[in-house]
Design a protein around this motif. Structure first.
Motif, PDB file in Angstrom:
ATOM      1  N   PRO A  26       0.780  -1.167  -0.020  1.00 63.36           N
ATOM      2  CA  PRO A  26      -0.077  -0.044   0.077  1.00 63.36           C
ATOM      3  C   PRO A  26       0.871   1.362  -0.061  1.00 63.36           C
ATOM      4  N   GLN A  27       0.370   2.241  -0.476  1.00 64.19           N
ATOM      5  CA  GLN A  27       1.037   3.489  -0.720  1.00 64.19           C
ATOM      6  C   GLN A  27       0.362   4.786  -0.238  1.00 64.19           C
ATOM      7  N   LEU A  28       1.063   5.536   0.575  1.00 61.25           N
ATOM      8  CA  LEU A  28       0.323   6.726   0.982  1.00 61.25           C
ATOM      9  C   LEU A  28       0.334   7.988   0.110  1.00 61.25           C
ATOM     10  N   PRO A 256      -3.408   4.145   4.176  1.00 58.15           N
ATOM     11  CA  PRO A 256      -3.450   3.913   2.814  1.00 58.15           C
ATOM     12  C   PRO A 256      -4.775   3.665   2.239  1.00 58.15           C
TER      13      PRO A 256
END
Length: 393
Positions: A26-28, A256
């Motif tokens: 997951p990416q912020l 995320p």
């Protein structure tokens, strides 16, 4: 030589796995995550994935799941007793104020103020009023005059209103809670879901007429709750819906909710998940909502068009104003909730035919706290330093 090439091959494979894992993790999306031009291109990519109501509904469901999964609320935790606390009722001109709290989790108290109309027997509409990051600890959140005016006016118009603290603000701060907790986004969204439970638990509140409105970080709470909880009938996020800005605080983008493997969205689409329920975007010309009338609003209006509900979405863009929930923004909210929530605008119209907030009594900060020497926090309250809250599945 063969051994060397074997080692190189292993390194290449490891690097490949590492790169693949990085993509899958997951990416912020934090703050000004992308440029304004990149934001437009992203919206165009999103729009190309659907052309019918059914296709949008499928996408919207994926977005809701993405939010809840991103904040670790999927499946939703078991809901415990609210154990509401109400005291120190004050009566003013057309409304009352009480200091109020409930337990969103066992021993975790959501604090705020409950505003009620003095006329009528209900059932009344319910309005949630979260707040944003206003900075000065002596002038922020539900204590601000603009918040008190908004809540009191809604109440006089015929709504039961709950203004509640963000984590680490107000009564939370007095107990030692910090706002920069890694799980702030998770806890605040859960608090908002439980705040709907709190309002709808009242016998004189109509569960089909629940609204939420807040500015800045309160705007984030507004569109997030609306996206994941269909009990919200009307939504008014103020100075926050942006295609390029994703919120700069851990309570907005610290988990995320926007991007993961096979999933990508933005706050514009999260706000659009309100469709076909009434939604008013309020924006200004001096912050990241400066493009709302030309970029974000047309995208969302197109989604509403799929439901033949374009009349349910509006945009109040104040190009010469800045980042606040000021007078003209509040007037826009009063009119929208009068139309879509059944509130009585006539109750706040003066003899000149104008909306007038002069009846509002601005109370001192000390009088608005829920917990004090005369009303101590229950002894079983959770230690604010804990990293393991009592979530129960």
């Amino acid at each position: 030589m063969r051994s060397m090439w074997k080692s190189v091959a292993v390194i290449v494979v490891l690097l490949s796995w590492s790169a693949q894992a990085a993509v899958e993790e997951p990416q912020l999306c934090v703050g000004n995550y992308q440029t304004e031009e990149q934001a437009k291109e992203q919206l165009a990519r999103f729009a190309a994935t659907y052309s019918t109501q059914a296709q949008w509904q499928q996408r919207a469901q994926r977005i809701r799941e993405g939010i809840l999964r991103g904040v670790e609320l999927l499946p939703l935790p078991k809901k415990g007793p609210l154990n509401p606390i109400l005291h120190s009722k004050r009566e003013h001109d057309g409304y009352t104020v009480e200091n109020a709290a409930f337990e969103s989790l066992p021993g975790v108290f959501v604090s705020g103020n409950l505003y009620r109309p003095t006329k009528g027997t209900g059932p009344f509409a319910g309005v949630l009023c979260p707040h944003g990051h206003w900075g000065d600890p002596n002038d922020y959140g539900r204590f601000r005059p603009d918040m008190q005016k908004r809540c009191a006016t809604f109440a006089r118009m015929g709504a039961v209103v709950f203004a509640y603290d963000m984590v680490g603000y107000g009564d939370w701060a007095n107990a030692g809670w910090k706002h920069n907790r890694p799980d702030a986004l998770k806890l605040q969204l859960w608090n908002s879901i439980r705040a709907v439970d709190f309002l709808t638990s009242m016998k004189d509140v109509d569960p089909k007429r629940i609204a939420i409105t807040g500015a800045s970080g309160g705007g984030t709470q507004t569109f997030l709750l609306t996206a994941v909880d269909d009990r919200v009938a009307v939504s008014i996020p103020v100075v926050q819906v942006s295609a390029h800005f994703f919120g700069g605080c851990v309570c907005e983008s610290g988990m995320p909710i926007h991007k993961a493997k096979g999933y990508e969205t933005s706050n514009v689409e999260i706000a659009a998940c309100a469709a076909p329920r009434p939604l008013l975007l309020i924006s200004d010309g001096k912050d990241w909502t400066k493009n709302t009338a030309q970029v974000e609003y047309p995208y969302i209006r197109n989604v509403y068009g799929l439901f033949d509900a374009a009349d349910n979405v509006g945009c109040l863009h104040l190009a010469k104003e800045g980042h606040d929930y000021g007078w003209s923004k509040r007037v826009g909210a009063y009119k929208f909730l009068s139309k879509h929530l059944g509130l009585c605008l006539a109750n706040v119209i003066d003899d000149s035919g104008s909306i007038n907030e002069n009846f509002v009594v601005i109370e001192l900060k000390a009088s608005l706290y829920v917990f004090d020497e005369n009303h101590p926090r229950p002894g079983y309250a959770i230690d604010p330093s804990t990293t393991e809250l009592p979530w129960s599945r």
